[in-house]
Design a protein around this motif. Structure first.
Motif, PDB file in Angstrom:
ATOM      1  N   PRO A 225       0.812  -1.215   0.000  1.00 31.43           N
ATOM      2  CA  PRO A 225       0.000   0.000   0.000  1.00 31.43           C
ATOM      3  C   PRO A 225       0.847   1.268   0.000  1.00 31.43           C
ATOM      4  N   ILE A 226       0.239   2.346  -0.454  1.00 33.47           N
ATOM      5  CA  ILE A 226       0.818   3.675  -0.273  1.00 33.47           C
ATOM      6  C   ILE A 226       0.680   3.998   1.207  1.00 33.47           C
ATOM      7  N   VAL A 227       1.786   4.402   1.837  1.00 36.40           N
ATOM      8  CA  VAL A 227       1.761   4.776   3.256  1.00 36.40           C
ATOM      9  C   VAL A 227       2.396   6.142   3.405  1.00 36.40           C
ATOM     10  N   ARG A 228       1.707   7.014   4.101  1.00 34.64           N
ATOM     11  CA  ARG A 228       2.243   8.319   4.477  1.00 34.64           C
ATOM     12  C   ARG A 228       2.385   8.337   5.993  1.00 34.64           C
ATOM     13  N   VAL A 229       3.612   8.559   6.481  1.00 31.14           N
ATOM     14  CA  VAL A 229       3.852   8.785   7.904  1.00 31.14           C
ATOM     15  C   VAL A 229       3.869  10.303   8.050  1.00 31.14           C
ATOM     16  N   HIS A 230       2.770  10.841   8.555  1.00 34.92           N
ATOM     17  CA  HIS A 230       2.623  12.294   8.639  1.00 34.92           C
ATOM     18  C   HIS A 230       2.846  12.758  10.074  1.00 34.92           C
ATOM     19  N   SER A 231       3.883  13.541  10.256  1.00 33.65           N
ATOM     20  CA  SER A 231       4.187  14.061  11.587  1.00 33.65           C
ATOM     21  C   SER A 231       3.268  15.226  11.916  1.00 33.65           C
ATOM     22  N   GLU A 232       2.701  15.148  13.109  1.00 34.57           N
ATOM     23  CA  GLU A 232       1.750  16.142  13.582  1.00 34.57           C
ATOM     24  C   GLU A 232       2.278  17.563  13.414  1.00 34.57           C
ATOM     25  N   CYS A 233       1.426  18.442  12.919  1.00 33.16           N
ATOM     26  CA  CYS A 233       1.740  19.869  12.791  1.00 33.16           C
ATOM     27  C   CYS A 233       0.438  20.635  12.983  1.00 33.16           C
ATOM     28  N   LEU A 234       0.117  20.958  14.209  1.00 26.95           N
ATOM     29  CA  LEU A 234      -1.145  21.636  14.497  1.00 26.95           C
ATOM     30  C   LEU A 234      -1.286  22.916  13.684  1.00 26.95           C
ATOM     31  N   THR A 235      -0.216  23.703  13.612  1.00 29.07           N
ATOM     32  CA  THR A 235      -0.310  24.993  12.921  1.00 29.07           C
ATOM     33  C   THR A 235      -0.584  24.806  11.428  1.00 29.07           C
ATOM     34  N   GLY A 236       0.059  23.849  10.799  1.00 28.30           N
ATOM     35  CA  GLY A 236      -0.157  23.619   9.377  1.00 28.30           C
ATOM     36  C   GLY A 236      -1.376  22.767   9.081  1.00 28.30           C
ATOM     37  N   ASP A 237      -1.577  21.707   9.858  1.00 31.22           N
ATOM     38  CA  ASP A 237      -2.649  20.751   9.584  1.00 31.22           C
ATOM     39  C   ASP A 237      -4.027  21.311   9.930  1.00 31.22           C
ATOM     40  N   ALA A 238      -4.146  21.989  11.064  1.00 35.15           N
ATOM     41  CA  ALA A 238      -5.459  22.432  11.531  1.00 35.15           C
ATOM     42  C   ALA A 238      -5.691  23.936  11.374  1.00 35.15           C
ATOM     43  N   LEU A 239      -4.612  24.731  11.487  1.00 29.82           N
ATOM     44  CA  LEU A 239      -4.785  26.185  11.479  1.00 29.82           C
ATOM     45  C   LEU A 239      -4.473  26.824  10.127  1.00 29.82           C
ATOM     46  N   GLY A 240      -3.984  26.027   9.183  1.00 31.19           N
ATOM     47  CA  GLY A 240      -3.740  26.532   7.840  1.00 31.19           C
ATOM     48  C   GLY A 240      -2.489  27.370   7.684  1.00 31.19           C
TER      49      GLY A 240
ATOM     50  N   GLY B 138      -4.586   2.754   0.724  1.00 32.46           N
ATOM     51  CA  GLY B 138      -3.369   2.822   1.508  1.00 32.46           C
ATOM     52  C   GLY B 138      -3.645   3.260   2.925  1.00 32.46           C
ATOM     53  N   MET B 139      -2.627   3.863   3.536  1.00 37.48           N
ATOM     54  CA  MET B 139      -2.705   4.222   4.953  1.00 37.48           C
ATOM     55  C   MET B 139      -1.960   5.515   5.233  1.00 37.48           C
ATOM     56  N   LEU B 140      -2.540   6.320   6.091  1.00 37.89           N
ATOM     57  CA  LEU B 140      -1.865   7.486   6.643  1.00 37.89           C
ATOM     58  C   LEU B 140      -1.687   7.241   8.135  1.00 37.89           C
ATOM     59  N   ILE B 141      -0.447   7.303   8.591  1.00 38.60           N
ATOM     60  CA  ILE B 141      -0.163   7.209  10.022  1.00 38.60           C
ATOM     61  C   ILE B 141       0.072   8.628  10.509  1.00 38.60           C
ATOM     62  N   TYR B 142      -0.819   9.085  11.398  1.00 29.76           N
ATOM     63  CA  TYR B 142      -0.672  10.433  11.959  1.00 29.76           C
ATOM     64  C   TYR B 142       0.194  10.303  13.210  1.00 29.76           C
TER      65      TYR B 142
ATOM     66  N   LYS C 260       4.718   1.432  -0.426  1.00 34.96           N
ATOM     67  CA  LYS C 260       5.189   2.577  -1.209  1.00 34.96           C
ATOM     68  C   LYS C 260       5.128   3.750  -0.251  1.00 34.96           C
ATOM     69  N   LEU C 261       6.285   4.304   0.106  1.00 35.05           N
ATOM     70  CA  LEU C 261       6.347   5.345   1.132  1.00 35.05           C
ATOM     71  C   LEU C 261       6.224   6.717   0.495  1.00 35.05           C
ATOM     72  N   LEU C 262       5.237   7.460   0.932  1.00 34.07           N
ATOM     73  CA  LEU C 262       4.961   8.809   0.443  1.00 34.07           C
ATOM     74  C   LEU C 262       5.700   9.784   1.347  1.00 34.07           C
ATOM     75  N   THR C 263       6.913  10.194   0.924  1.00 32.64           N
ATOM     76  CA  THR C 263       7.744  11.054   1.775  1.00 32.64           C
ATOM     77  C   THR C 263       8.822  11.752   0.960  1.00 32.64           C
ATOM     78  N   ASN C 264       9.324  12.831   1.517  1.00 32.66           N
ATOM     79  CA  ASN C 264      10.529  13.500   1.012  1.00 32.66           C
ATOM     80  C   ASN C 264      11.669  13.363   2.013  1.00 32.66           C
ATOM     81  N   ASN C 265      11.406  12.756   3.166  1.00 34.12           N
ATOM     82  CA  ASN C 265      12.339  12.735   4.288  1.00 34.12           C
ATOM     83  C   ASN C 265      13.131  11.425   4.321  1.00 34.12           C
ATOM     84  N   PRO C 266      14.447  11.489   4.052  1.00 29.85           N
ATOM     85  CA  PRO C 266      15.247  10.251   4.077  1.00 29.85           C
ATOM     86  C   PRO C 266      15.295   9.586   5.451  1.00 29.85           C
ATOM     87  N   LYS C 267      15.122  10.356   6.525  1.00 30.01           N
ATOM     88  CA  LYS C 267      15.122   9.766   7.863  1.00 30.01           C
ATOM     89  C   LYS C 267      13.935   8.808   8.043  1.00 30.01           C
TER      90      LYS C 267
END
Length: 189
Positions: A44-59, A81-85, A143-150
Motif C-alpha cells: 500500500p501507499i503509506v504516508r507517515v505524517h508528523s503532527e503539525c497543528l499549525t499547518g494541519d489544523a490552522l492553515g 493505503g494508509m496514513l499514520i498520523y 510505497k512510502l509517500l515522503t521527502n524525508n530520508p530519515k
C-alpha cells in the motif's frame, strides 16, 4: 514496544472519502492514528505524517505540512493505503517549544538553528510506534509517500518498494523553510 493501547476500528467519512481509523496510545501517553482504506493492497501507499497543528489544523503557510497532509489523504482515498498520523509535534519538541522556535525564526534563525538555540537537535522524532503500527496491520511492503530520508531509514524491517515524492510549491512564507529542509536535513525536494 510494550504496553501499547489499541482502540477499536471505526469508520471515518471525510471530505476526501471514507476511511477506517484506529488509534494507538504509546508508553508516553501519545496517541497516534492510522487512517486506512478498506482493502489494503499488497504494497500500500503509506504516508507517515508528523503532527503539525499549525499547518494541519490552522492553515499555516510557514511550512508545507498541511498541504502534504491533504495531498496524502486525496491520494490514499483514490489509490488505497494508509496514513499514520505520528503525534510528535514540531519534530518532537512539542507545541510550546515549536512556538518558541517560530519566534526565533521571526528573528532570522532558520528552523534547524531555532531548534539548536532551544537545546534540541534538528529533528527529535523517533519511529518505533510507526513500525509497531505497520506490523499490527501486517504490512511488510509499501510505497512510502515522503521527502524525508530519515523516515525511509527508520523503517528497517519494511520493504520499501517505491518512494513517492510530495512536491508542494513554495510560497513567500515557507520558501526559506523548504530550502533549509533540503540543504540541512537532506529532504528530497
Amino acid at each position: 514496544m510494550k504496553n501499547i493501547e489499541i482502540s477499536q476500528i471505526a469508520t471515518l467519512p471525510t471530505i476526501y472519502g471514507t476511511f477506517k481509523i484506529q488509534a494507538f496510545k504509546d508508553e508516553l501517553g501519545k496517541e497516534h492514528l492510522a487512517l486506512f482504506s478498506d482493502d489494503l493492497p499488497d504494497a500500500p501507499i503509506v504516508r507517515v505524517h508528523s503532527e503539525c497543528l499549525t499547518g494541519d489544523a490552522l492553515g499555516s503557510v510557514k511550512c508545507d505540512c498541511g498541504e502534504q497532509l491533504h495531498f496524502a489523504l486525496k491520494l490514499i482515498a483514490k489509490e488505497g493505503g494508509m496514513l499514520i498520523y505520528h503525534r510528535q509535534e514540531g519534530r518532537n519538541i512539542g507545541l510550546l517549544n515549536k512556538v518558541n522556535a517560530y519566534a526565533l525564526q521571526d528573528k532570522g534563525y532558520n528552523t534547524v538553528e531555532a531548534n539548536h538555540q532551544l537545546g534540541f537537535s534538528a529533528d527529535e522524532r523517533t519511529y518505533e510506534i510507526v513500525e509497531f503500527i505497520l506490523k499490527h496491520f501486517n504490512i511488510k511492503r509499501l510505497k512510502l509517500l515522503t521527502n524525508n530520508p530519515k523516515k525511509i531509514e527508520s523503517l528497517r524491517d519494511i520493504d520499501i518498494v517505491e518512494r513517492l515524492p510530495i512536491q508542494i510549491a513554495p510560497n513567500p512564507y515557507n520558501e526559506q523553510y523548504l530550502k533549509t529542509k533540503k540543504d540541512e536535513l537532506g529532504h528530497l525536494l
